[in-house]
Design an enzyme around this catalytic site. Structure first.
Site, PDB file in Angstrom:
ATOM      1  CG  ASP A 173      -0.575  -0.168   2.526  1.00 18.03           C
ATOM      2  OD1 ASP A 173       0.650  -0.382   2.725  1.00 18.03           O
ATOM      3  OD2 ASP A 173      -1.408  -0.080   3.452  1.00 18.03           O
TER       4      ASP A 173
ATOM      5  N   GLY B 236      -2.914  -8.669  13.887  1.00 15.45           N
ATOM      6  CA  GLY B 236      -2.714  -8.300  12.483  1.00 15.45           C
ATOM      7  C   GLY B 236      -4.035  -8.101  11.761  1.00 15.45           C
TER       8      GLY B 236
ATOM      9  CB  SER C 204      -6.579  -3.538  10.959  1.00 14.75           C
ATOM     10  OG  SER C 204      -5.515  -3.106  10.279  1.00 14.75           O
TER      11      SER C 204
ATOM     12  CG  ASP D  66      -4.402  -1.789   8.050  1.00 14.93           C
ATOM     13  OD1 ASP D  66      -4.322  -2.548   7.054  1.00 14.93           O
ATOM     14  OD2 ASP D  66      -3.517  -1.714   8.916  1.00 14.93           O
TER      15      ASP D  66
END
Ligand code: GLA
Length: 388
Positions: free
Chosen positions: A37, A124, A126, A173
């Protein structure tokens, strides 16, 4: 999802007895496209059915926020005008979003907030983005007449991480948390911000997360180092090619990476190599999904794990072990998910293998580490919204 009445009862008890509005935002999974990202690449996330739920209400003060973290049983009051903000890490997400909204011109004043979550912390998935988008959703409704766009909510969440929490994260996220849609994964081009919903109902397969329960800590840290490495490689490629415009690794080719190999050093080279490979893998997965070729999807997931472990170096012993078990059991695809340094593997498993895989993973992991991994069946849920 967290029970609304549970949050409400705490909100009433810890403040002045009145009720407010209730908002919720989810955590996320990501099928493939890790650490792409912030490199301008593609990601393939979806929201989950677990997240953060908050009750919020303007309290009539100019700038006093009274906040209660239900799960931690921790109360923090602070002023929005305090330039340093609160110390408690969870309260900094509230402070950060409020400050970012003020920058957008939203007249945020004092408010009360109590929140709880069922998205596991440090897995993990978010949980921090779930908090940011939940608080953003609430402030937008209470003080912003819902005029802040979904993308501006995403960016306010990301800016909160950058400016108040010390993590130079990308936008995956917060994007997944705000834009999520039940039953759909989303393919996002992080450079143009164009995205597409992809209904995800793999016939004969399911997605399951295995949580190593090893905690990762992204702040101040290895995550930012990885990002710096990528930016360093781009800088050197740009220097070699002043005629071109190289903003992120998305703009760079394999040949250009090879040209700077000796200048940037082995560590940065390996990191950039992973990112270029991951960019190609996401596109391969899109084609495979269009053709219903889940074996190919799985193959790409294993390759991603290998790259994250050996080249990007964000895995850990426990996650490599879970990945090996998946391979031994004949699971179609498996890889570490999210930023890394602990957390979950995401596994694409044939239905007929599911039971045996979970049993084997629990048994072997327990024998080696003295506890079982947690198992989360993935249910792809909706994004940020007001509940009451
Ligand atoms: C964390 C960051 C995201 C992304 C992932 C890795 O979750 O918050 O922006 O970089 O790591 O893909």
């Amino acid at each position: 999802m967290i029970d609304i009445e549970f949050v409400r009862s705490r909100f009433i008890k810890h403040f002045d007895g009145q009720t407010g509005n209730v908002y919720t935002s989810p955590g996320r999974i990501n099928l493939i496209g890790e650490h792409t990202d912030y490199n301008g690449g593609f990601v393939f996330p979806g929201a989950v059915d677990k997240g953060i739920t908050a009750e919020m209400r303007a309290n009539g003060t100019e700038d006093t926020v009274m906040a209660y973290a239900i799960d931690l049983k921790d109360r923090v009051d602070f002023k929005l005008s305090d330039p340093d903000g609160p110390k408690a890490s969870w309260a900094r997400y509230i402070y950060g979003i409020a400050k970012e909204f003020q920058k957008l011109g939203v007249p945020v004043k004092g408010f009360n907030i109590a929140f709880a979550g069922d998205v596991p912390l440090g897995a993990g998935m978010s949980s921090s983005a779930a908090m940011e988008s939940c608080f953003a959703c609430g402030l937008n409704d209470i003080f912003g007449e819902n005029k802040v766009s979904q993308w501006d909510m995403v960016l306010a969440g990301q800016a909160t991480e950058h400016n108040y929490c010390g993590v130079n994260c990308g936008i995956m996220d917060q994007f997944a948390s705000v834009f999520g849609k039940a039953g759909c994964l989303m393919r996002l081009d992080c450079r143009s911000r164009e995205f597409e919903y992809f209904p995800f109902k793999p016939d004969g397969y399911r997605l399951v997360l295995l949580d190593s329960v090893v905690k990762h800590q992204l702040a101040g840290s290895p995550y930012n180092d990885r990002r710096n490495s990528c930016e360093n490689v781009v800088k050197h490629i740009q220097e070699k090619h002043p005629e071109g415009k190289f903003e992120t690794l998305r703009d760079c080719t394999w040949e250009q990476l090879e040209e700077v190999k000796d200048i940037v050093g082995d560590e940065d080279y390996k990191r950039a190599k992973f990112v270029l490979g991951e960019k190609d893998r996401v596109l391969a997965v899109c084609d495979a999904l269009n053709e219903g070729d889940y074996e190919k999807v799985g193959e790409m997931m294993y390759k991603t794990h290998e790259g994250l472990s050996k080249d990007y170096e964000v895995s850990c012993e426990e996650l490599d072990f879970l990945n090996d078990i998946a391979k031994e059991c004949g699971v179609t695809g498996s890889r570490i998910m999210g930023g890394g340094f602990g957390g979950c593997t995401i596994n694409l498993v044939r239905n007929d293998l599911y039971k045996q895989f979970i049993a084997t993973a629990k048994e072997k992991f327990n024998a080696k580490y003295g506890h079982e991994p947690k198992v989360y069946d993935v249910v792809i849920g909706d994004g940020s919204r007001r509940l009451v």
